[in-house]
Design a protein around this motif. Structure first.
Motif, PDB file in Angstrom:
ATOM      1  N   GLY A 166       1.256  -1.208   0.011  1.00  0.00           N
ATOM      2  CA  GLY A 166      -0.038  -0.282   0.300  1.00  0.00           C
ATOM      3  C   GLY A 166       0.675   1.060   0.089  1.00  0.00           C
ATOM      4  O   GLY A 166       0.683   2.038   0.710  1.00  0.00           O
ATOM      5  N   PHE A 167       2.141   0.828  -0.521  1.00  0.00           N
ATOM      6  CA  PHE A 167       3.017   2.187  -0.571  1.00  0.00           C
ATOM      7  C   PHE A 167       3.384   2.574  -2.309  1.00  0.00           C
ATOM      8  O   PHE A 167       3.249   1.451  -2.394  1.00  0.00           O
ATOM      9  CB  PHE A 167       4.079   2.123   0.613  1.00  0.00           C
ATOM     10  CG  PHE A 167       4.006   2.462   2.073  1.00  0.00           C
ATOM     11  CD1 PHE A 167       3.783   3.188   2.776  1.00  0.00           C
ATOM     12  CD2 PHE A 167       3.369   1.178   2.538  1.00  0.00           C
ATOM     13  CE1 PHE A 167       3.808   3.666   3.884  1.00  0.00           C
ATOM     14  CE2 PHE A 167       2.875   0.528   3.908  1.00  0.00           C
ATOM     15  CZ  PHE A 167       3.420   2.656   4.260  1.00  0.00           C
ATOM     16  N   MET A 168       3.324   3.529  -1.887  1.00  0.00           N
ATOM     17  CA  MET A 168       4.317   4.727  -3.418  1.00  0.00           C
ATOM     18  C   MET A 168       5.855   4.751  -2.902  1.00  0.00           C
ATOM     19  O   MET A 168       6.070   5.144  -1.848  1.00  0.00           O
ATOM     20  CB  MET A 168       3.971   5.119  -4.264  1.00  0.00           C
ATOM     21  CG  MET A 168       2.845   4.742  -4.958  1.00  0.00           C
ATOM     22  SD  MET A 168       2.108   6.302  -6.035  1.00  0.00           S
ATOM     23  CE  MET A 168       2.817   6.839  -6.672  1.00  0.00           C
ATOM     24  N   PRO A 169       6.993   4.068  -4.071  1.00  0.00           N
ATOM     25  CA  PRO A 169       8.194   4.771  -3.061  1.00  0.00           C
ATOM     26  C   PRO A 169       8.217   6.393  -3.698  1.00  0.00           C
ATOM     27  O   PRO A 169       7.787   6.555  -4.391  1.00  0.00           O
ATOM     28  CB  PRO A 169       8.787   3.973  -4.707  1.00  0.00           C
ATOM     29  CG  PRO A 169       8.654   4.186  -5.693  1.00  0.00           C
ATOM     30  CD  PRO A 169       6.735   4.014  -4.802  1.00  0.00           C
ATOM     31  N   SER A 170       9.323   6.771  -2.558  1.00  0.00           N
ATOM     32  CA  SER A 170       9.337   8.194  -1.822  1.00  0.00           C
ATOM     33  C   SER A 170      11.087   8.455  -2.343  1.00  0.00           C
ATOM     34  O   SER A 170      11.575   7.808  -0.843  1.00  0.00           O
ATOM     35  CB  SER A 170       8.968   8.996  -0.927  1.00  0.00           C
ATOM     36  OG  SER A 170       8.970  10.137  -1.096  1.00  0.00           O
ATOM     37  N   ALA A 171      11.865   9.598  -2.767  1.00  0.00           N
ATOM     38  CA  ALA A 171      12.625   9.704  -2.943  1.00  0.00           C
ATOM     39  C   ALA A 171      12.926  10.794  -2.312  1.00  0.00           C
ATOM     40  O   ALA A 171      14.264  11.050  -2.736  1.00  0.00           O
ATOM     41  CB  ALA A 171      13.463   9.704  -4.022  1.00  0.00           C
ATOM     42  N   HIS A 172      11.888  11.737  -1.747  1.00  0.00           N
ATOM     43  CA  HIS A 172      13.289  12.768  -0.970  1.00  0.00           C
ATOM     44  C   HIS A 172      14.044  12.781  -0.095  1.00  0.00           C
ATOM     45  O   HIS A 172      14.447  13.657   0.372  1.00  0.00           O
ATOM     46  CB  HIS A 172      11.732  13.507  -0.742  1.00  0.00           C
ATOM     47  CG  HIS A 172      11.105  12.439   0.626  1.00  0.00           C
ATOM     48  ND1 HIS A 172      10.567  11.930   0.904  1.00  0.00           N
ATOM     49  CD2 HIS A 172      11.408  13.424   1.759  1.00  0.00           C
ATOM     50  CE1 HIS A 172      10.061  11.673   2.536  1.00  0.00           C
ATOM     51  NE2 HIS A 172      10.475  12.958   2.629  1.00  0.00           N
ATOM     52  N   ALA A 173      13.959  11.861   1.089  1.00  0.00           N
ATOM     53  CA  ALA A 173      15.015  11.110   2.033  1.00  0.00           C
ATOM     54  C   ALA A 173      15.947  10.658   1.827  1.00  0.00           C
ATOM     55  O   ALA A 173      17.409  10.896   2.460  1.00  0.00           O
ATOM     56  CB  ALA A 173      13.798  10.277   3.550  1.00  0.00           C
ATOM     57  N   LEU A 174      16.879  10.557   0.201  1.00  0.00           N
ATOM     58  CA  LEU A 174      18.118  10.290   0.326  1.00  0.00           C
ATOM     59  C   LEU A 174      18.807  11.144  -0.513  1.00  0.00           C
ATOM     60  O   LEU A 174      18.289  12.598  -0.911  1.00  0.00           O
ATOM     61  CB  LEU A 174      17.395   8.910  -1.514  1.00  0.00           C
ATOM     62  CG  LEU A 174      16.709   7.648  -1.287  1.00  0.00           C
ATOM     63  CD1 LEU A 174      16.210   7.364  -2.815  1.00  0.00           C
ATOM     64  CD2 LEU A 174      16.867   7.037  -0.991  1.00  0.00           C
TER      65      LEU A 174
END
Length: 232
Positions: free
Chosen positions: A120-128
């Motif tokens: 139930g999640f989409m990948p999120s790159a903001h924390a990389l």
């Protein structure tokens, strides 16, 4: 499926997750198998090669702009999106941890992402945060152009101690005190990266320049990426 050219240098992403970074920093590592072709028995960060599907994966949030800029330097194409997606996928596959935001995918997820999407999640790159780059030296059984991404473990959406969803590529997954990590059996480049991370463990902003350990058949150079991109 075409066979992988083992002599080629493959783009790869590696994730350095720091837990309790301000008070008692711990880093997530696991041990590669004794029969692994690349770095057998070594303790490493989660990571692996970029897959073709990674370039098309929808991201809930993109990479920080500064990191995206650094990733284009000394690179023939802008592959930042694929590298970010690969980092998130490899973290999921090798540890079972989710770096993402709740949401529904706009289309059916590719096979390697099906398990992630099912949570139930989409990948999120903001924390990389792009913090290091290294190319495997010549003569190794596998060669990678690896980009290392630092994340604060607080950004992980799942239970930090639940590795039940991990594949069997890494064993002995554990949060190791950062000050003790170099007591383990590590690849040389991992030791170098750990020194860099230790120096900036409490700095939460993306680095202004990124160390680049470039190895080719002629020479090895230790450079710094400062945002001068051939794509400009």
């Amino acid at each position: 499926m075409n066979a992988v050219d083992k002599s080629a240098i493959r783009n790869a992403s590696t994730v350095i997750a720091l837990r309790n970074r301000m008070d008692d920093p711990h880093v997530l590592m696991g041990q590669r198998g004794s029969k692994a072709a690349f770095m057998p028995n070594k303790f490493v960060f989660p990571g692996g090669a970029v897959d073709p599907d990674d370039a098309t994966i929808p991201l809930a949030r993109a990479l920080p702009a500064l990191c995206a800029k650094r990733l284009t330097e000394d690179c023939n194409a802008d592959i930042g999106h694929a590298l970010a997606a690969a980092a998130i996928r490899e973290l999921w596959e090798e540890t079972g941890l989710i770096l993402g935001a709740p949401g529904e995918w706009p289309a059916k997820a590719p096979r390697d992402w099906a398990g992630f999407a099912a949570q139930g999640f989409m990948p999120s790159a903001h924390a990389l945060q792009f913090v290091f780059r290294a190319i495997t030296p010549p003569g190794r059984p596998r060669r990678f152009d690896a980009r290392f991404f630092l994340i604060d473990a607080d950004e992980i959406a799942s239970d930090l101690d639940d590795f039940s969803g991990a594949c069997d590529e890494l064993s002995h997954l554990q949060w190791i005190p950062l000050a003790r990590a170099r007591e383990f059996d590590l690849p040389f480049i991992t030791e170098v990266v750990l020194a860099e991370i230790s120096a900036r463990a409490q700095d939460t902003s993306p680095p202004a320049s990124v160390p680049f350990f470039r190895n080719n058949d002629e020479e090895s150079l230790f450079l710094r990426l400062q945002g001068k991109s051939p794509l400009d």
